[in-house]
Design an enzyme around this catalytic site. Structure first.
Site, mmCIF file in Angstrom:
data_model
loop_
_atom_site.group_PDB
_atom_site.id
_atom_site.type_symbol
_atom_site.label_atom_id
_atom_site.label_comp_id
_atom_site.label_asym_id
_atom_site.label_seq_id
_atom_site.Cartn_x
_atom_site.Cartn_y
_atom_site.Cartn_z
ATOM 1 N N GLU A 43 0.620 -1.137 -0.335
ATOM 2 C CA GLU A 43 0.325 -0.079 0.120
ATOM 3 C C GLU A 43 1.394 1.574 -0.126
ATOM 4 O OE1 GLU A 43 -2.486 2.339 3.151
ATOM 5 O OE2 GLU A 43 -3.171 0.379 3.102
ATOM 6 N N LYS A 133 -11.170 -0.929 6.861
ATOM 7 C CA LYS A 133 -9.521 -0.330 8.118
ATOM 8 C C LYS A 133 -10.530 -0.353 9.046
ATOM 9 C CE LYS A 133 -6.168 2.491 8.096
ATOM 10 N NZ LYS A 133 -5.740 3.563 6.405
#
Length: 213
Positions: A43, A133
Site C-alpha cells: 500500500e 480498515k
C-alpha cells in the site's frame, strides 16, 4: 482482476505492507524489500512524495503478478481516480467518504474505507465496501474486532496502526482477514537497512500463518 479476487489476494498473504517514505526512491526500495519477504500486497500512501508515480512504476513492474499494488491515505475521489489511473488495484482510506467508494465501484476497484465504531462499520458495509480498515488500531485493539464480529461475522476487517509482532496473532485470531503494518515493518528503511525490512516481512508472514493454524 475484480475486487473479490483482490480481496482474496490480500487475505491469502494476510500482510499488507503500508509504505510511508520520504522519497519515491525510498518507497520503491521498501516495496521491493517487503515483496522479497513475502508480503503479497503493498500500500503506497499518498503521504509519499510522487505517490502516483510510485504506484505506476510498481503496477507496471508487477503487471503479471508478484504483488498487489494499492493506494493508501486516499481522502477524496479525485485522489482515488489518480491512484486508479496509475494502476492501483485497491484503495484504502482512514475514514469513510461515500464518494470514494462510489468512484471505486464505478471503475471496478476494491475499496477499503476506515471505521472506528460499529455504526461506521455498518455504513461501510451498506455502501458495499470490499473490506473495512479498522483505524486507529492502536486505540481500538483486537478486542474491538472480536466484539464487532459477534453481530457482524460477515464484516471483512483489516486493522492498521499499532499492529506489531507482539499482537499480530491476536488480531488474526480475533477474525481479521489481514493486517496493515507500517512502521513496525519498515523501520529498517530509515537507516537504509532494507534487508531488515525483508526479514521483518518474512517474520510477519510466518506469524500470521501460525496464528491461522
Amino acid at each position: 482482476m475484480d475486487p473479490s479476487q483482490v480481496i482474496a489476494g490480500l487475505e491469502s498473504s494476510g500482510l499488507i505492507a503500508v509504505v510511508r517514505a520520504t522519497s519515491s526512491d525510498q518507497a520503491l526500495k521498501i516495496a521491493e524489500a517487503c515483496r522479497m519477504g513475502g508480503a503479497a500486497a503493498i500500500e503506497i500512501t499518498f503521504t509519499v512524495p510522487g505517490a502516483a508515480s510510485v504506484i505506476e512504476s510498481l503496477a507496471s513492474a508487477y503487471s503479471q503478478g508478484g504483488i498487489l499494488v494499492g493506494a493508501g491515505t486516499v481522502l477524496d475521489p479525485e485522489t482515488a481516480r489518480t491512484a486508479i489511473l496509475a494502476g492501483a488495484r485497491y484503495v484504502v482510506s482512514p475514514c469513510l467518504n461515500p464518494a470514494v467508494v462510489h468512484l471505486c465501484h464505478r471503475y471496478g476497484i476494491a475499496c477499503m474505507p476506515g471505521a472506528m465504531t460499529v455504526r461506521e462499520v455498518v455504513e461501510c458495509m451498506e455502501l458495499g465496501a470490499d473490506a473495512i480498515k479498522v483505524f486507529p488500531g492502536e486505540v481500538l485493539g483486537p478486542a474491538f474486532v472480536k466484539a464487532v464480529r459477534g453481530p457482524l461475522p460477515q464484516a471483512r476487517l483489516v486493522p492498521t496502526g499499532g499492529v506489531g509482532l507482539d499482537n499480530v496473532a491476536d488480531w488474526i485470531r480475533a477474525g481479521c482477514i489481514a493486517v496493515g503494518v507500517g512502521g513496525n515493518l519498515t523501520a529498517g528503511a530509515r537507516s537504509g537497512d532494507y534487508e531488515a525490512v525483508t526479514a521483518a516481512a518474512r517474520t510477519f508472514v510466518e506469524a500470521i500463518a501460525a496464528a491461522r493454524q
